[in-house]
Design a protein around this motif. Sequence first.
Motif, mmCIF file in Angstrom:
data_model
loop_
_atom_site.group_PDB
_atom_site.id
_atom_site.type_symbol
_atom_site.label_atom_id
_atom_site.label_comp_id
_atom_site.label_asym_id
_atom_site.label_seq_id
_atom_site.Cartn_x
_atom_site.Cartn_y
_atom_site.Cartn_z
ATOM 1 N N PRO A 1 -17.159 -0.150 -11.698
ATOM 2 C CA PRO A 1 -18.409 -0.919 -11.671
ATOM 3 C C PRO A 1 -19.607 -0.070 -11.254
ATOM 4 C CG PRO A 1 -16.638 -2.162 -10.646
ATOM 5 C CD PRO A 1 -16.101 -0.780 -10.895
ATOM 6 N N GLY A 2 -20.689 -0.187 -11.988
ATOM 7 C CA GLY A 2 -21.907 0.536 -11.656
ATOM 8 C C GLY A 2 -21.934 1.975 -12.106
ATOM 9 N N LYS A 3 -20.887 2.421 -12.797
ATOM 10 C CA LYS A 3 -20.817 3.807 -13.254
ATOM 11 C C LYS A 3 -20.831 3.866 -14.777
ATOM 12 C CE LYS A 3 -20.497 5.557 -9.135
ATOM 13 N NZ LYS A 3 -21.532 6.457 -8.567
ATOM 14 N N THR A 4 -21.023 5.056 -15.298
ATOM 15 C CA THR A 4 -21.013 5.299 -16.743
ATOM 16 C C THR A 4 -19.935 6.314 -17.068
ATOM 17 O OG1 THR A 4 -23.396 4.878 -16.889
ATOM 18 C CG2 THR A 4 -22.372 6.043 -18.737
ATOM 19 N N GLY A 5 -19.137 6.031 -18.078
ATOM 20 C CA GLY A 5 -18.091 6.962 -18.483
ATOM 21 C C GLY A 5 -16.799 6.785 -17.706
ATOM 22 N N PHE B 1 0.827 -1.193 0.000
ATOM 23 C CA PHE B 1 0.000 0.000 0.000
ATOM 24 C C PHE B 1 0.870 1.255 0.000
ATOM 25 C CE2 PHE B 1 -2.741 -2.944 2.698
ATOM 26 C CZ PHE B 1 -3.461 -3.389 1.594
ATOM 27 N N PRO B 2 0.296 2.411 -0.412
ATOM 28 C CA PRO B 2 1.019 3.675 -0.237
ATOM 29 C C PRO B 2 1.322 3.909 1.236
ATOM 30 C CG PRO B 2 -0.894 3.947 -1.683
ATOM 31 C CD PRO B 2 -1.000 2.580 -1.085
ATOM 32 N N SER B 3 2.328 4.737 1.506
ATOM 33 C CA SER B 3 2.791 4.925 2.876
ATOM 34 C C SER B 3 1.751 5.581 3.773
ATOM 35 C CB SER B 3 4.072 5.763 2.882
ATOM 36 O OG SER B 3 3.846 7.027 2.274
ATOM 37 N N ILE B 4 0.777 6.294 3.203
ATOM 38 C CA ILE B 4 -0.173 7.038 4.033
ATOM 39 C C ILE B 4 -1.435 6.257 4.373
ATOM 40 C CG2 ILE B 4 0.601 9.320 3.334
ATOM 41 C CD1 ILE B 4 -1.768 9.360 1.340
ATOM 42 N N GLY B 5 -1.697 5.139 3.681
ATOM 43 C CA GLY B 5 -2.935 4.431 3.959
ATOM 44 C C GLY B 5 -3.243 3.349 2.944
ATOM 45 N N VAL B 6 -4.507 2.922 2.940
ATOM 46 C CA VAL B 6 -4.959 1.820 2.097
ATOM 47 C C VAL B 6 -5.896 2.347 1.017
ATOM 48 C CG1 VAL B 6 -6.159 -0.401 2.062
ATOM 49 C CG2 VAL B 6 -4.781 0.247 4.056
ATOM 50 N N PRO B 7 -5.625 2.065 -0.268
ATOM 51 C CA PRO B 7 -6.531 2.523 -1.330
ATOM 52 C C PRO B 7 -7.941 1.959 -1.142
ATOM 53 C CG PRO B 7 -4.439 1.788 -2.247
ATOM 54 C CD PRO B 7 -4.431 1.387 -0.804
ATOM 55 N N HIS B 8 -8.915 2.812 -1.390
ATOM 56 C CA HIS B 8 -10.311 2.408 -1.264
ATOM 57 C C HIS B 8 -11.082 2.954 -2.471
ATOM 58 C CE1 HIS B 8 -14.357 2.136 0.815
ATOM 59 N NE2 HIS B 8 -13.829 0.942 1.033
ATOM 60 N N GLY B 9 -10.609 2.592 -3.643
ATOM 61 C CA GLY B 9 -11.217 3.033 -4.885
ATOM 62 C C GLY B 9 -10.236 3.802 -5.747
ATOM 63 N N THR B 10 -10.240 3.529 -7.037
ATOM 64 C CA THR B 10 -9.374 4.217 -7.985
ATOM 65 C C THR B 10 -10.015 4.188 -9.360
ATOM 66 O OG1 THR B 10 -7.140 4.274 -8.966
ATOM 67 C CG2 THR B 10 -8.046 2.108 -8.426
ATOM 68 N N SER B 11 -9.680 5.180 -10.171
ATOM 69 C CA SER B 11 -10.232 5.253 -11.530
ATOM 70 C C SER B 11 -9.187 4.923 -12.583
ATOM 71 C CB SER B 11 -10.790 6.662 -11.795
ATOM 72 O OG SER B 11 -9.738 7.616 -11.876
ATOM 73 N N TRP B 12 -8.076 4.298 -12.156
ATOM 74 C CA TRP B 12 -6.944 4.101 -13.068
ATOM 75 C C TRP B 12 -6.419 2.671 -12.996
ATOM 76 C CZ3 TRP B 12 -4.857 7.562 -16.524
ATOM 77 C CH2 TRP B 12 -3.644 7.212 -17.133
ATOM 78 N N THR B 13 -6.139 2.096 -14.167
ATOM 79 C CA THR B 13 -5.438 0.830 -14.298
ATOM 80 C C THR B 13 -4.228 1.056 -15.189
ATOM 81 O OG1 THR B 13 -7.468 -0.481 -14.076
ATOM 82 C CG2 THR B 13 -5.574 -1.566 -15.098
ATOM 83 N N ASP B 14 -3.033 0.738 -14.692
ATOM 84 C CA ASP B 14 -1.834 0.901 -15.522
ATOM 85 C C ASP B 14 -1.970 0.062 -16.781
ATOM 86 O OD1 ASP B 14 -0.466 2.752 -14.027
ATOM 87 O OD2 ASP B 14 0.713 1.284 -12.920
ATOM 88 N N GLY B 15 -1.763 0.697 -17.915
ATOM 89 C CA GLY B 15 -1.936 0.062 -19.221
ATOM 90 C C GLY B 15 -3.078 0.715 -19.961
ATOM 91 N N PRO B 16 -4.346 0.384 -19.610
ATOM 92 C CA PRO B 16 -5.475 1.071 -20.243
ATOM 93 C C PRO B 16 -5.579 2.542 -19.837
ATOM 94 C CG PRO B 16 -6.151 -1.036 -19.319
ATOM 95 C CD PRO B 16 -4.773 -0.763 -18.801
ATOM 96 N N GLY B 17 -5.311 2.834 -18.559
ATOM 97 C CA GLY B 17 -5.461 4.204 -18.069
ATOM 98 C C GLY B 17 -6.784 4.383 -17.354
ATOM 99 N N SER B 18 -7.521 5.447 -17.704
ATOM 100 C CA SER B 18 -8.806 5.737 -17.071
ATOM 101 C C SER B 18 -9.792 4.603 -17.341
ATOM 102 C CB SER B 18 -9.380 7.052 -17.592
ATOM 103 O OG SER B 18 -8.508 8.132 -17.335
ATOM 104 N N ILE B 19 -10.543 4.206 -16.309
ATOM 105 C CA ILE B 19 -11.480 3.100 -16.445
ATOM 106 C C ILE B 19 -12.888 3.567 -16.083
ATOM 107 C CG2 ILE B 19 -9.735 1.350 -15.936
ATOM 108 C CD1 ILE B 19 -10.925 1.195 -13.088
#
Length: 263
Positions: A104-108, A83-101
């Motif tokens: 789930p349950g969202k549009t765009g 994890f990053p040094s400051i805490g635990v990720p709890h959601g992200t809009s990015w995947t390395d390779g494709p980029g912006s994703i």
Amino acid sequence: MRLALAQHYGLHNVVIWLQPDAVPPVLQDSRQDDNDTHVNGGSKFTLAIGGNCTTGFAWGTASDNYMIAAGHCAPTNSPPDRFPSIGVPHGTSWTDGPGSITPPGKTGKFGDIARIILYKKHTASIFIGGPNSTSKRGVAGRWSRTSQKGDRYCTGGITTGQLCNWVVSAVSETLEMHHNGRKIGVLSPATVGKRDGTCTRGGDSGGPVYTIRPDGFITGKGITSGGRNMDQSSWFVSCANYFTDLERVATLWGGDIKKRRVN
């Protein structure tokens, strides 16, 4: 404590020096070492996969303890046990390779943002000033509308510090993102700003995009994703800055930017 020492060592073998006006040392936190009991925006944190990024804004409902940063600093495909040094990720809009994703349950697409549950407490303030600054300002809120061409703003990052006089030149853009010559994904939607002079650099990712009110408080606008030098010579540098508007954060996760009480 004095009685215990005397009983153990004897009355004539111990000298106790009392300094009644002594005060405990106070740690001075800074952009490079945010070492107090709270996490400020615009400060350094270490990535699980190596390198550093910059914190953005404290976010959420009254009971939440989230910090927003760049998605590529905590992508969906980062090692699950690192994890990053400051805490635990709890959601992200990015995947390395494709980029912006599209989560789930969202549009765009939702740009380049991550939500991190902090180990320490959040605070509604950010560092301002240079890369080694110890100065902070409270956050009064966020912009009431999305970015538009001609908007002026500042950025804050651990590498270049505070840079102002950015002007929005484009909104809802789709851009390829690269790091050390390697494509890491496609950013969408991106807001683009331009300025002449010093450009944002590696390590500034995730940092706050904001404006400064006349009373000195901060109004949040976005989260830095990256940028580039558009033209460079010995006398002139034209820069581009790419960021994700805070409206995307609110739409994806709800809640709002954490605010200081303003009289």
